[in-house]
Design a protein around this motif. Structure first.
Motif, PDB file in Angstrom:
ATOM      1  N   GLY A 112       0.806  -1.218   0.000  1.00 44.90           N
ATOM      2  CA  GLY A 112       0.000   0.000   0.000  1.00 44.90           C
ATOM      3  C   GLY A 112       0.835   1.262   0.000  1.00 44.90           C
ATOM      4  N   CYS A 113       0.171   2.369   0.335  1.00 45.82           N
ATOM      5  CA  CYS A 113       0.754   3.691   0.081  1.00 45.82           C
ATOM      6  C   CYS A 113       1.913   4.067   1.003  1.00 45.82           C
ATOM      7  N   LEU A 114       1.883   3.622   2.261  1.00 48.53           N
ATOM      8  CA  LEU A 114       3.017   3.945   3.136  1.00 48.53           C
ATOM      9  C   LEU A 114       4.261   3.205   2.650  1.00 48.53           C
ATOM     10  N   ALA A 115       4.068   1.963   2.224  1.00 43.87           N
ATOM     11  CA  ALA A 115       5.179   1.174   1.684  1.00 43.87           C
ATOM     12  C   ALA A 115       5.782   1.898   0.484  1.00 43.87           C
ATOM     13  N   GLN A 116       4.928   2.386  -0.420  1.00 47.31           N
ATOM     14  CA  GLN A 116       5.437   3.077  -1.605  1.00 47.31           C
ATOM     15  C   GLN A 116       6.158   4.366  -1.219  1.00 47.31           C
ATOM     16  N   ARG A 117       5.600   5.100  -0.261  1.00 46.47           N
ATOM     17  CA  ARG A 117       6.186   6.388   0.089  1.00 46.47           C
ATOM     18  C   ARG A 117       7.530   6.229   0.794  1.00 46.47           C
ATOM     19  N   MET A 118       7.646   5.224   1.662  1.00 46.24           N
ATOM     20  CA  MET A 118       8.849   5.127   2.501  1.00 46.24           C
ATOM     21  C   MET A 118       9.888   4.146   1.992  1.00 46.24           C
ATOM     22  N   GLY A 119       9.477   3.171   1.217  1.00 44.17           N
ATOM     23  CA  GLY A 119      10.428   2.207   0.667  1.00 44.17           C
ATOM     24  C   GLY A 119      11.274   1.549   1.737  1.00 44.17           C
ATOM     25  N   ALA A 120      12.566   1.401   1.439  1.00 42.06           N
ATOM     26  CA  ALA A 120      13.465   0.665   2.330  1.00 42.06           C
ATOM     27  C   ALA A 120      13.560   1.281   3.725  1.00 42.06           C
TER      28      ALA A 120
ATOM     29  N   ASP B 132       9.240  -8.782   6.208  1.00 43.56           N
ATOM     30  CA  ASP B 132       9.913  -9.718   5.312  1.00 43.56           C
ATOM     31  C   ASP B 132       9.651  -9.395   3.863  1.00 43.56           C
ATOM     32  N   LEU B 133       8.525  -8.721   3.649  1.00 41.20           N
ATOM     33  CA  LEU B 133       8.049  -8.596   2.265  1.00 41.20           C
ATOM     34  C   LEU B 133       7.393  -7.236   2.081  1.00 41.20           C
ATOM     35  N   MET B 134       7.636  -6.618   0.955  1.00 37.80           N
ATOM     36  CA  MET B 134       7.051  -5.302   0.738  1.00 37.80           C
ATOM     37  C   MET B 134       6.828  -5.055  -0.752  1.00 37.80           C
ATOM     38  N   PHE B 135       5.659  -4.522  -1.057  1.00 40.81           N
ATOM     39  CA  PHE B 135       5.343  -4.128  -2.437  1.00 40.81           C
ATOM     40  C   PHE B 135       4.333  -2.995  -2.352  1.00 40.81           C
ATOM     41  N   SER B 136       3.916  -2.459  -3.500  1.00 38.11           N
ATOM     42  CA  SER B 136       2.943  -1.360  -3.439  1.00 38.11           C
ATOM     43  C   SER B 136       1.841  -1.608  -4.463  1.00 38.11           C
ATOM     44  N   SER B 137       1.008  -0.627  -4.661  1.00 36.92           N
ATOM     45  CA  SER B 137      -0.103  -0.828  -5.612  1.00 36.92           C
ATOM     46  C   SER B 137       0.417  -0.954  -7.044  1.00 36.92           C
ATOM     47  N   PHE B 138       1.685  -0.598  -7.278  1.00 33.02           N
ATOM     48  CA  PHE B 138       2.261  -0.744  -8.619  1.00 33.02           C
ATOM     49  C   PHE B 138       2.443  -2.207  -9.009  1.00 33.02           C
ATOM     50  N   ASN B 139       2.756  -3.044  -8.010  1.00 26.96           N
ATOM     51  CA  ASN B 139       3.193  -4.407  -8.370  1.00 26.96           C
ATOM     52  C   ASN B 139       2.554  -5.498  -7.509  1.00 26.96           C
ATOM     53  N   ILE B 140       1.276  -5.347  -7.258  1.00 20.61           N
ATOM     54  CA  ILE B 140       0.532  -6.378  -6.528  1.00 20.61           C
ATOM     55  C   ILE B 140       0.619  -7.719  -7.266  1.00 20.61           C
ATOM     56  N   HIS B 141       0.647  -7.627  -8.608  1.00 22.03           N
ATOM     57  CA  HIS B 141       0.664  -8.853  -9.416  1.00 22.03           C
ATOM     58  C   HIS B 141       1.950  -9.661  -9.234  1.00 22.03           C
ATOM     59  N   GLN B 142       2.975  -9.051  -8.643  1.00 24.18           N
ATOM     60  CA  GLN B 142       4.231  -9.788  -8.429  1.00 24.18           C
ATOM     61  C   GLN B 142       4.248 -10.563  -7.104  1.00 24.18           C
TER      62      GLN B 142
ATOM     63  N   TYR C 116      14.821 -14.768   1.990  1.00 24.84           N
ATOM     64  CA  TYR C 116      15.315 -13.439   1.584  1.00 24.84           C
ATOM     65  C   TYR C 116      14.308 -12.366   1.958  1.00 24.84           C
ATOM     66  N   LYS C 117      14.810 -11.137   2.103  1.00 28.46           N
ATOM     67  CA  LYS C 117      13.885 -10.010   2.240  1.00 28.46           C
ATOM     68  C   LYS C 117      13.331  -9.710   0.848  1.00 28.46           C
ATOM     69  N   ALA C 118      12.049  -9.807   0.709  1.00 26.42           N
ATOM     70  CA  ALA C 118      11.438  -9.589  -0.603  1.00 26.42           C
ATOM     71  C   ALA C 118      10.872  -8.173  -0.659  1.00 26.42           C
ATOM     72  N   ILE C 119      11.750  -7.242  -0.975  1.00 29.33           N
ATOM     73  CA  ILE C 119      11.347  -5.837  -0.975  1.00 29.33           C
ATOM     74  C   ILE C 119      11.314  -5.354  -2.418  1.00 29.33           C
ATOM     75  N   ALA C 120      10.126  -5.046  -2.921  1.00 32.37           N
ATOM     76  CA  ALA C 120      10.021  -4.621  -4.319  1.00 32.37           C
ATOM     77  C   ALA C 120       9.211  -3.331  -4.411  1.00 32.37           C
ATOM     78  N   ILE C 121       9.896  -2.222  -4.125  1.00 31.85           N
ATOM     79  CA  ILE C 121       9.256  -0.910  -4.259  1.00 31.85           C
ATOM     80  C   ILE C 121       9.827  -0.267  -5.521  1.00 31.85           C
ATOM     81  N   LEU C 122       8.962  -0.036  -6.482  1.00 39.54           N
ATOM     82  CA  LEU C 122       9.408   0.457  -7.791  1.00 39.54           C
ATOM     83  C   LEU C 122       9.190   1.961  -7.900  1.00 39.54           C
ATOM     84  N   GLU C 123      10.040   2.589  -8.702  1.00 41.98           N
ATOM     85  CA  GLU C 123       9.893   4.035  -8.955  1.00 41.98           C
ATOM     86  C   GLU C 123       8.655   4.309  -9.801  1.00 41.98           C
TER      87      GLU C 123
END
Ligand code: SAH
Ligand code: SF4
Ligand code: F3S
Length: 436
Positions: free
Chosen positions: A79-87, A97-107, A119-126
């Motif tokens: 969600g949006c806090l994840a996208q705004r703050m990233g790592a 352990d895991l992070m994504f945003s509304s850009f890449n829910i499909h992943q 692994y830490k699955a952190i996928a916050i995209l620009e």
């Protein structure tokens, strides 16, 4: 394997969670009754104001305990806090352990695999990836059998100076007509009667793909079995005569619009970069009233935007009196990092915001009790969508909650009711007849 999702924020986030549940079900996960028994816990976050940010940290603290019992449990934030703050968010809360945003829910399926492998699955995209439309291939999992949300647009192209949404959700991307209609058809086949079209700026749908929101209304209305259409959120700037006309011409579009005005003062509206004046807003309301008989309105208001004076605030109260909204969602201005309003001169002290908010709520309470009286004795059309505490619950066309005594078998039916007693937030009704 079980999942648990906690959702904050707006209907779009809620609908994203419904889609995430669909993805998790397709991976073989079942819904857990509580987070304690879940193997994967997801927090779908909101960052529109400071308050929702804080809630996230306290929840993560709770979820940490689950790992003590079940070390394999995965804790994710989206969600949006994840996208705004990233790592930075993972640094603050290493339990993630895991992070994504509304850009890449499909992943999500690949991210879960990564997290399960340790692994830490952190996928916050620009930027949103090219294949983000894969998301629509997954069905949603809904609690409400009869009313369904359909996201028709992602992101927002406006630049309101107080708002984080364009940053957290990206630029406006309209979903294709074909993709929307195929979801609507599938929902109707599944028993859905009411379709609620969603977008941060839903009335701007189509502008980036050579279409117009009015076209979408006509198309959705053509799908056999759609009994009611609603949409959220409309923006006053995009709410034009074509949309008003479509609303008037299509009987299944409900006579209700959520049309946030945010502030009544033209000076503040300009500082917010909303793109309309108080007078223009009132003209839109008038236009909608002319095209759609019996239409009602709800709105959002921000109290205490930087430099707001007593006189500015009185324009906000004046708008409430002029329009007589059925529902007002009011918020104290919350400075969001990275937005222009964050660093504007003339921040309003919190006690002033609190006092103005109290006055606004008082006025709205008075208006609401007057509106409620107008409902008493009238006949309303209600779609019965749930059964709670021995009563049938549904909404009128004008988006008011109604309750009535009656057999559970009536669930999913549209009925005519008489309003016996009108409370500010609920109409107590009796059954007149069953329509369909
Ligand atoms: N797209 C919608 C708004 C979505 S955010 C629109 O333009 O109307 C939902 C509501 O949160 C907004 O309408 C606004 O009233 C409120 N809001 C947004 N940012 C805010 C902030 N920084 N402080 C206080 N309220 C805010
Ligand atoms: Fe935010 Fe304005 Fe976009 Fe609404 S229209 S989401 S308030 S930037
Ligand atoms: Fe919040 Fe994001 Fe919605 S910030 S209001 S969840 S678009």
């Amino acid at each position: 394997m079980k999942f648990y999702i906690k959702t904050f924020g707006c209907q779009m986030n809620f609908n994203d969670s419904e889609r995430i549940k669909g993805i998790l079900k397709s991976l073989g996960y079942e819904q857990a009754r509580s987070y304690e028994e879940a193997d994967i816990i997801l927090l779908n976050t909101c960052t529109i104001r400071e308050k929702p940010d804080q809630k996230v940290y306290s929840h993560l603290g709770e979820y940490k305990k689950v790992k003590e019992k079940n070390p394999k449990a995965i804790i994710g934030v989206c969600g949006c806090l994840a996208q705004r703050m990233g790592a930075e968010l993972v640094n603050k809360a290493p339990v993630i352990d895991l992070m994504f945003s509304s850009f890449n829910i499909h992943q999500l399926p690949q991210l879960i695999q990564q997290a399960q492998a340790g692994y830490k699955a952190i996928a916050i995209l620009e930027e949103p990836p090219e294949d983000e439309d894969k998301l629509w291939e997954y069905p949603t999992v809904r609690d409400n059998q009869y009313c369904a949300y359909v996201t028709v647009m992602k992101g927002c192209d406006k630049n309101c100076t107080y708002c984080v949404v364009p940053k957290t959700r990206g630029r406006q991307r309209s979903r294709s007509l074909q993709s929307i209609l195929s979801e609507v058809k599938a929902l109707v086949e599944d028993g859905v009667k009411e379709i609620h079209l969603l977008g941060q700026n839903v009335t701007a749908w189509g502008q980036d793909i050579g279409m117009h929101f009015a076209d979408l209304l006509y198309e959705v209305a053509q799908v056999e079995g759609v009994q009611r259409i609603r949409f959220t959120t409309g923006h006053p700037k995009d709410m034009d005569e074509r949309i008003a006309k479509a609303m008037g011409e299509i009987p299944t579009v409900c006579p209700h619009v959520h049309l946030p005005f945010q502030a009544g003062s033209n000076r503040i509206l300009a500082l917010m970069d909303r793109g309309y004046t108080k007078e223009e807003y009132l003209e839109k309301i008038q236009m909608l009233r002319e095209y759609k008989k019996g239409i009602t309105f709800s709105t959002d208001v921000i109290v205490g935007f930087p430099t707001e004076t007593e006189e500015d605030f009185e324009h906000t109260l004046d708008l409430l009196e002029k329009v007589r909204f059925e529902q007002v969602f009011s918020f104290k201005f919350s400075p969001r990092p990275g937005t222009p309003a964050y660093s504007m001169e003339g921040q309003v002290p919190d006690d002033v915001k609190t006092q103005r908010m109290a006055r606004l709520l008082n006025l709205q309470k008075k208006i609401l009790s007057e509106i409620a009286k107008e409902y008493e004795g009238t006949i309303q059309e209600v779609l019965l969508e749930s059964y709670e505490n021995g009563k049938l619950v549904g909404r009128t066309l004008t988006n008011r909650w109604a309750t009535l005594q009656g057999p559970e078998e009536l669930l999913g039916k549209t009925v005519l009711v008489r309003v016996e007693k009108a409370n500010p937030y609920n109409l107590e009704c009796s059954l007149v007849s069953v329509l369909s």
